[in-house]
Scaffold this active site. Sequence first.
Site, short mmCIF file in Angstrom:
data_model
loop_
_atom_site.label_atom_id
_atom_site.label_comp_id
_atom_site.label_asym_id
_atom_site.label_seq_id
_atom_site.Cartn_x
_atom_site.Cartn_y
_atom_site.Cartn_z
N ASP A 300 0.86 -1.18 0.00
CA ASP A 300 0.00 0.00 0.00
C ASP A 300 0.90 1.24 0.00
O ASP A 300 2.08 1.16 0.33
CB ASP A 300 -0.90 -0.03 1.24
CG ASP A 300 -1.84 1.16 1.30
OD1 ASP A 300 -2.40 1.51 0.26
OD2 ASP A 300 -1.99 1.73 2.39
N ASP A 489 -1.58 -0.65 6.06
CA ASP A 489 -1.74 -0.13 7.42
C ASP A 489 -3.15 0.28 7.77
O ASP A 489 -3.43 0.63 8.92
CB ASP A 489 -0.81 1.09 7.62
CG ASP A 489 -1.40 2.35 7.01
OD1 ASP A 489 -1.96 2.27 5.90
OD2 ASP A 489 -1.31 3.41 7.65
N ASP A 493 -7.00 -2.18 4.12
CA ASP A 493 -6.02 -3.21 3.76
C ASP A 493 -6.30 -4.55 4.44
O ASP A 493 -5.69 -5.55 4.07
CB ASP A 493 -4.62 -2.75 4.15
CG ASP A 493 -4.19 -1.48 3.44
OD1 ASP A 493 -4.48 -1.38 2.23
OD2 ASP A 493 -3.60 -0.61 4.08
#
Length: 598
Positions: A300, A489, A493
């Site tokens: 990410d 995080d 996700d």
Amino acid sequence: MKVSRATLAVLLASLLALLLGLILSSDIPFYFGALIGLVLSIWLVRDAIRQGGLGSDVLALISIVVTSLTQEWLAASIISLMLASGRALESWASGRARSELESLVQRTPRTISLVDGSGATSEAEIKMAKIGDRFLVRSGEVVALDGILESESNFDESALTGEPIPNRRLAGQEVPSGVVNLGAPVVLRATTTSESSTYAALVRLVQKAQASAAPGVRIANRWAAWFVPFSLGLAGLTWFLTGETSAAIAVLVAATPCPLILATPIAIIGGISRAASRGAIIKDGGALEALARCQVLLVDKTGTLTLGGPALTRVQTAPNHSADDVLRVAASIEQSSSHVLAKTVVAAANFRALALPPASNVEEILGEGVVGSVLGKAIRIGRLVEPAPAWVEVTTGIQICVDEDGEVIGVLDLEDPIRTDAAETVKTLRKLGLKRILLVSGDRKPAADAVGKAVGVDQVFAESRPKDKLLVVSAEQAKSPGRVLFVGDGINDAPALAAADVGVAMGARGASAASETADVVIIEDSISRLSDAIQIAQGARNRALQAAGIGMALSILAMFAGAFGWVSVTQNALLQEVIDAVAICIALIPSRLIRSSV
């Protein structure tokens, strides 16, 4: 990390039986030791069969049975103790059982402030809310249901989208559940129920992803796939050629896979401990094994490759104006605003130790920004209006215009800064064997592409929602089964973290749902800890394989010694303990973490 009471009780009982037998010079305590090992090995073999295979425990079961039948009680008791010790160590390495959904479920709003026709509010269970009901969301609260705004406000949507910059939504726009209200209290009209909301759907995504995630395979069981038939074949051949039952049993006793049962979990424990000291919590041995084998990384952007929040990166100034003057004027006005971007501007001025003159007549105007007076001059802080002055470099990031008496005197560039160690970490990961590195972000394509290019990833997937991230994970798993690592995080996700072969959460600022769902949590706010964790995992796995390999090679020598009648059953059981000690010493040798050697 804890060992379960049952596992600890079995270990202590096995040890006590062996010690009492030796102290009392009696076989009776050995009987109980053998019985403990028999029950434990049957239990473990049963579990292995349920999981679709036979592991190293089947040899321990056979060895205990045959030594008991031939009344080699000391040997049976020793084997039982080693079996119990191995399971205790493995339980310690795996840690206590955890519920990956616990934190996500806890964050889910359970009550809602309903608003009636007169404007009065009343607290009710969220499941009681119906589509069309009006509800209040106070400043800092999580939006409980998807709804239509009745007045504008700013929302932190990073948990769902990954976009770090607060989003301003106007009256009449729909707001998804799970975001946080950053402005004044607002009223929304529900468009979903608690069961059909965006947040509830996200919880179900995590549940589905976790249900489909394959469990890790123990190193010991993979080695046992060839060691078990080899041992049984050699024992059978020994009996067939010599007719000596004791020789065949001596082979089986030497084949008891204590190097696998003991050395492997010890090496894994060492790796977990070293990773923790480097700021990475690896939750169990299976996660460490899988982490060491990963070859594809999906990462990410927000809070992972970037710091996860807006920061002032540049001050563009008109001729005859300095950066400090522009920032001083802007911060003087922004002190009166609660907007996240305003706080960033003020923080930048404070960092430069700028003295801020007082501002007066400060007012926030919809669509214009913040206006007021500083030192007798009219100041406007807001969006950059086209056409921009020739000296302004227009970018794809956030740009705050500073006007003085109707003239643009400066432009503040704000971005979500890339972590200083991000690009170097990507290079290190490639040296560690990562063949493909992909950026999968919920952020806008220009921002995601810029970060991807800066850090050197192979491919960028922008504007990805939780479902999109799951699809990318699944596609990569089809290409590289068992080798896909995902790092993120936010709550958005969590499904991908659960579905990936290994999920790594940036826990320093990440959502607790991400941390609970992940297999590895980076507790220090540095992406470089990811390369540390992978390098440590690879070293621990290699050490486990070396210890097991050398131990098994020595065991094979002992097996042949038993086959030729050079050692007795009990002697081979004791010899096996010497082999165990060698394997354990090898497993305890630390694998040094030296960046320069990567």
